[in-house]
Design a protein around this motif. Structure first.
Motif, PDB file in Angstrom:
ATOM      1  N   ARG A 190      -3.020   9.298  -7.062  1.00 26.74           N
ATOM      2  CA  ARG A 190      -3.869   8.671  -6.046  1.00 26.74           C
ATOM      3  C   ARG A 190      -3.006   7.768  -5.160  1.00 26.74           C
ATOM      4  NH1 ARG A 190      -7.425   6.336  -9.065  1.00 26.74           N
ATOM      5  NH2 ARG A 190      -9.181   7.768  -8.794  1.00 26.74           N
ATOM      6  N   PRO A 191      -2.754   8.140  -3.902  1.00 29.94           N
ATOM      7  CA  PRO A 191      -1.955   7.280  -3.026  1.00 29.94           C
ATOM      8  C   PRO A 191      -2.767   6.098  -2.510  1.00 29.94           C
ATOM      9  CG  PRO A 191      -2.699   9.216  -1.827  1.00 29.94           C
ATOM     10  CD  PRO A 191      -3.142   9.402  -3.258  1.00 29.94           C
ATOM     11  N   ARG A 192      -2.109   4.985  -2.311  1.00 26.06           N
ATOM     12  CA  ARG A 192      -2.774   3.794  -1.781  1.00 26.06           C
ATOM     13  C   ARG A 192      -2.774   3.770  -0.264  1.00 26.06           C
ATOM     14  NH1 ARG A 192      -0.390  -0.809  -5.969  1.00 26.06           N
ATOM     15  NH2 ARG A 192      -1.730  -0.241  -7.754  1.00 26.06           N
ATOM     16  N   SER A 193      -2.036   4.687   0.350  1.00 22.52           N
ATOM     17  CA  SER A 193      -2.055   4.848   1.803  1.00 22.52           C
ATOM     18  C   SER A 193      -2.045   6.342   2.098  1.00 22.52           C
ATOM     19  CB  SER A 193      -0.854   4.157   2.455  1.00 22.52           C
ATOM     20  OG  SER A 193       0.357   4.719   1.979  1.00 22.52           O
ATOM     21  N   THR A 194      -2.394   6.716   3.317  1.00 24.85           N
ATOM     22  CA  THR A 194      -2.411   8.123   3.679  1.00 24.85           C
ATOM     23  C   THR A 194      -0.989   8.674   3.685  1.00 24.85           C
ATOM     24  OG1 THR A 194      -4.422   7.854   4.975  1.00 24.85           O
ATOM     25  CG2 THR A 194      -3.069   9.778   5.458  1.00 24.85           C
ATOM     26  N   VAL A 195      -0.784   9.802   3.029  1.00 29.35           N
ATOM     27  CA  VAL A 195       0.556  10.377   2.874  1.00 29.35           C
ATOM     28  C   VAL A 195       0.493  11.884   3.122  1.00 29.35           C
ATOM     29  CG1 VAL A 195       1.353   8.635   1.208  1.00 29.35           C
ATOM     30  CG2 VAL A 195       0.223  10.720   0.385  1.00 29.35           C
ATOM     31  N   THR A 196       1.661  12.452   3.372  1.00 29.96           N
ATOM     32  CA  THR A 196       1.827  13.903   3.399  1.00 29.96           C
ATOM     33  C   THR A 196       2.482  14.314   2.094  1.00 29.96           C
ATOM     34  OG1 THR A 196       2.040  13.977   5.796  1.00 29.96           O
ATOM     35  CG2 THR A 196       2.909  15.860   4.579  1.00 29.96           C
ATOM     36  N   VAL A 197       1.914  15.337   1.464  1.00 28.48           N
ATOM     37  CA  VAL A 197       2.385  15.793   0.159  1.00 28.48           C
ATOM     38  C   VAL A 197       2.685  17.281   0.246  1.00 28.48           C
ATOM     39  CG1 VAL A 197       1.732  16.111  -2.268  1.00 28.48           C
ATOM     40  CG2 VAL A 197       1.065  14.034  -1.074  1.00 28.48           C
ATOM     41  N   ALA A 198       3.691  17.733  -0.495  1.00 30.27           N
ATOM     42  CA  ALA A 198       3.977  19.164  -0.610  1.00 30.27           C
ATOM     43  C   ALA A 198       4.273  19.488  -2.063  1.00 30.27           C
ATOM     44  CB  ALA A 198       5.154  19.561   0.273  1.00 30.27           C
ATOM     45  N   VAL A 199       3.709  20.602  -2.542  1.00 31.02           N
ATOM     46  CA  VAL A 199       3.911  21.060  -3.918  1.00 31.02           C
ATOM     47  C   VAL A 199       4.603  22.422  -3.866  1.00 31.02           C
ATOM     48  CG1 VAL A 199       2.834  21.619  -6.127  1.00 31.02           C
ATOM     49  CG2 VAL A 199       1.824  19.854  -4.656  1.00 31.02           C
ATOM     50  N   GLY A 202      -6.635   6.601  -1.376  1.00 28.62           N
ATOM     51  CA  GLY A 202      -7.715   6.584  -2.347  1.00 28.62           C
ATOM     52  C   GLY A 202      -8.169   7.946  -2.826  1.00 28.62           C
ATOM     53  N   SER A 203      -7.747   9.024  -2.147  1.00 26.90           N
ATOM     54  CA  SER A 203      -8.096  10.370  -2.599  1.00 26.90           C
ATOM     55  C   SER A 203      -7.229  10.743  -3.800  1.00 26.90           C
ATOM     56  CB  SER A 203      -7.897  11.382  -1.476  1.00 26.90           C
ATOM     57  OG  SER A 203      -8.828  11.175  -0.434  1.00 26.90           O
ATOM     58  N   VAL A 204      -7.693  11.730  -4.571  1.00 28.29           N
ATOM     59  CA  VAL A 204      -6.946  12.162  -5.754  1.00 28.29           C
ATOM     60  C   VAL A 204      -6.374  13.556  -5.498  1.00 28.29           C
ATOM     61  CG1 VAL A 204      -7.061  12.764  -8.200  1.00 28.29           C
ATOM     62  CG2 VAL A 204      -8.302  10.767  -7.343  1.00 28.29           C
ATOM     63  N   ASP A 261       0.822  -1.206   0.000  1.00 26.03           N
ATOM     64  CA  ASP A 261       0.000   0.000   0.000  1.00 26.03           C
ATOM     65  C   ASP A 261       0.858   1.259   0.000  1.00 26.03           C
ATOM     66  OD1 ASP A 261       1.027  -0.107   2.535  1.00 26.03           O
ATOM     67  OD2 ASP A 261      -0.896   0.101   3.584  1.00 26.03           O
ATOM     68  N   ARG A 262       2.188   1.101   0.037  1.00 28.08           N
ATOM     69  CA  ARG A 262       3.085   2.261  -0.059  1.00 28.08           C
ATOM     70  C   ARG A 262       3.380   2.502  -1.532  1.00 28.08           C
ATOM     71  NH1 ARG A 262       3.314   6.012   3.097  1.00 28.08           N
ATOM     72  NH2 ARG A 262       5.410   6.525   2.373  1.00 28.08           N
ATOM     73  N   ALA A 263       2.389   3.063  -2.204  1.00 19.89           N
ATOM     74  CA  ALA A 263       2.526   3.291  -3.642  1.00 19.89           C
ATOM     75  C   ALA A 263       1.619   4.445  -4.050  1.00 19.89           C
ATOM     76  CB  ALA A 263       2.186   2.029  -4.432  1.00 19.89           C
ATOM     77  N   LEU A 264       1.893   4.936  -5.254  1.00 16.05           N
ATOM     78  CA  LEU A 264       1.214   6.109  -5.784  1.00 16.05           C
ATOM     79  C   LEU A 264       0.766   5.780  -7.203  1.00 16.05           C
ATOM     80  CD1 LEU A 264       0.929   9.053  -4.584  1.00 16.05           C
ATOM     81  CD2 LEU A 264       2.977   9.616  -5.911  1.00 16.05           C
ATOM     82  N   ALA A 265      -0.521   5.849  -7.477  1.00 13.93           N
ATOM     83  CA  ALA A 265      -1.029   5.594  -8.826  1.00 13.93           C
ATOM     84  C   ALA A 265      -1.127   6.912  -9.584  1.00 13.93           C
ATOM     85  CB  ALA A 265      -2.387   4.921  -8.757  1.00 13.93           C
ATOM     86  N   VAL A 266      -0.711   6.886 -10.829  1.00 12.54           N
ATOM     87  CA  VAL A 266      -0.749   8.084 -11.673  1.00 12.54           C
ATOM     88  C   VAL A 266      -2.087   8.125 -12.400  1.00 12.54           C
ATOM     89  CG1 VAL A 266       0.352   9.329 -13.566  1.00 12.54           C
ATOM     90  CG2 VAL A 266       1.758   8.009 -11.954  1.00 12.54           C
ATOM     91  N   VAL A 267      -2.911   9.103 -12.047  1.00 14.39           N
ATOM     92  CA  VAL A 267      -4.211   9.277 -12.688  1.00 14.39           C
ATOM     93  C   VAL A 267      -4.060  10.089 -13.969  1.00 14.39           C
ATOM     94  CG1 VAL A 267      -6.542  10.221 -12.394  1.00 14.39           C
ATOM     95  CG2 VAL A 267      -5.362   9.150 -10.450  1.00 14.39           C
ATOM     96  N   ARG A 268      -3.279  11.160 -13.898  1.00 16.51           N
ATOM     97  CA  ARG A 268      -2.999  12.013 -15.062  1.00 16.51           C
ATOM     98  C   ARG A 268      -1.524  12.368 -15.036  1.00 16.51           C
ATOM     99  NH1 ARG A 268      -2.539  17.487 -15.827  1.00 16.51           N
ATOM    100  NH2 ARG A 268      -3.167  17.905 -13.670  1.00 16.51           N
ATOM    101  N   ALA A 269      -0.798  11.948 -16.063  1.00 15.75           N
ATOM    102  CA  ALA A 269       0.661  12.116 -16.054  1.00 15.75           C
ATOM    103  C   ALA A 269       1.086  13.537 -16.394  1.00 15.75           C
ATOM    104  CB  ALA A 269       1.304  11.134 -17.037  1.00 15.75           C
ATOM    105  N   GLY A 270       0.270  14.271 -17.152  1.00 12.83           N
ATOM    106  CA  GLY A 270       0.670  15.615 -17.575  1.00 12.83           C
ATOM    107  C   GLY A 270       1.580  15.563 -18.790  1.00 12.83           C
ATOM    108  N   ALA A 271       1.974  16.757 -19.244  1.00 13.00           N
ATOM    109  CA  ALA A 271       2.773  16.870 -20.468  1.00 13.00           C
ATOM    110  C   ALA A 271       4.123  16.183 -20.327  1.00 13.00           C
ATOM    111  CB  ALA A 271       2.962  18.340 -20.829  1.00 13.00           C
ATOM    112  N   LEU A 272       4.798  16.408 -19.225  1.00  8.96           N
ATOM    113  CA  LEU A 272       6.084  15.764 -18.951  1.00  8.96           C
ATOM    114  C   LEU A 272       6.323  15.816 -17.455  1.00  8.96           C
ATOM    115  CD1 LEU A 272       8.758  14.455 -19.852  1.00  8.96           C
ATOM    116  CD2 LEU A 272       9.731  16.769 -20.006  1.00  8.96           C
ATOM    117  N   THR A 273       6.151  14.671 -16.814  1.00 11.42           N
ATOM    118  CA  THR A 273       6.415  14.544 -15.378  1.00 11.42           C
ATOM    119  C   THR A 273       7.456  13.454 -15.191  1.00 11.42           C
ATOM    120  OG1 THR A 273       4.156  15.220 -14.815  1.00 11.42           O
ATOM    121  CG2 THR A 273       5.424  14.103 -13.112  1.00 11.42           C
TER     122      THR A 273
END
Length: 294
Positions: free
Chosen positions: A67-76, A101-103, A3-15
């Motif tokens: 979409r993370p598979r577990s609760t995470v802290t994110v910073a942009v 599960g949140s996006v 569950d320590r993983a991140l699913a890519v919903v939208r990759a964008g132009a170049l990520t």
């Protein structure tokens, strides 16, 4: 399935995945790579509670959705942009808790070019030559993100982030690059050397992670013979046959056969990562003893 993983919903132009890069391999023909805006990537890691060398995501212009598979802290950080979690506004430049599960959506840059997304635990793809960075020139490291890809995450560090918010420099309205001459400034006419630091250039739409290309007055060469390929450094201002300067960035080739008229001070290069096409560019000649300043 971890569950320590991140699913890519939208990759964008170049990520791409980036960290501090893989210095020390130029003799093997391997560029340094790494985040183009190093300070922004480092700040994102601090805000997410990661060590400074953790791998982050570097987006280009239009962001990405995850979409993370577990609760995470994110910073942009980096280029200012809208950030939402399940469609609700979230903070940019501050830690954000994203439940499993949140996006998380990192929107299009309002200013600048590249945003940095740090996730607690870091992006834990397999390192190559000591780095997890994507190298667009050589193809080393993970491929740019695609929709549906899944990225492994490392274990989060104990405790909270040491900073809640932090100031960030605004993307440049004018890109000022301090340069020292050479090593091949003698391959250009005296007028061309003066022209470089007295006339305005602009960022070309053809710029990428390999080099910041410019549009503007052509620099005339004094010598027409061929230059044998020689080593290239980060920040080298190479002049191809059309005469317009190219500033080498993180994925630059380690050798080249066009003359280098000057070299940009490394401290000025992160701003180049955020300079949009059309941004004015001004090269400023400085003495070497003055380059120690920030």
């Amino acid at each position: 399935m971890t569950d320590r993983a991140l699913a890519v919903v939208r990759a964008g132009a170049l990520t791409t995945v980036q960290d501090r890069g893989r210095p020390g391999h130029a003799h093997l023909g391997v560029p340094r790579s790494g985040a183009l805006d190093g300070p922004a990537a480092a700040l994102a890691n601090r805000l997410a509670g990661n060590p400074p060398d953790a791998a982050v995501l570097e987006t280009t212009l239009d962001g990405c959705s995850l979409r993370p598979r577990s609760t995470v802290t994110v910073a942009v950080t980096g280029a200012p942009c809208p950030v939402t979690v399940d469609g609700r506004p979230a903070a940019w430049g501050a830690p954000v808790r994203v439940r499993a599960g949140s996006v998380l959506d990192v929107g299009a840059a309002v200013r600048g070019v590249r945003a940095y997304v740090a996730v607690s635990g870091g992006i834990a793809v397999e390192p190559v030559l000591g780095s997890r960075s994507t190298d667009l020139l050589s193809g080393l490291g993970p491929a740019p993100l695609t929709d549906g890809a899944v990225l492994p995450l490392g274990p989060p560090r104990e405790g909270r982030a040491r900073v809640d918010v932090a100031p960030q420099p605004a993307p440049p309205e004018e890109l000022v690059l301090r340069v020292t001459p050479g090593p091949r400034d003698d391959w250009f006419t005296p007028d061309a050397v003066r022209l470089l630091t007295s006339r305005a250039y602009h960022v070309s739409p053809a710029s990428n992670r390999i080099g910041l290309r410019t549009t503007g007055p052509a620099l005339e060469r004094a010598r027409r013979d061929e230059l044998p390929s020689e080593g290239m450094v980060l920040g080298a201002v190479q002049v191809p046959p059309d005469g317009t300067p190219v500033v080498f960035l993180a994925d630059h080739p380690t050798t080249g056969g066009y003359p280098v008229i000057a070299v940009v001070h490394p401290v000025d290069l992160p701003a180049a990562a955020q300079a949009r096409p059309g941004t004015p560019v001004r090269f400023v000649a400085v003495r070497r003893r003055r380059l120690s300043g920030g």
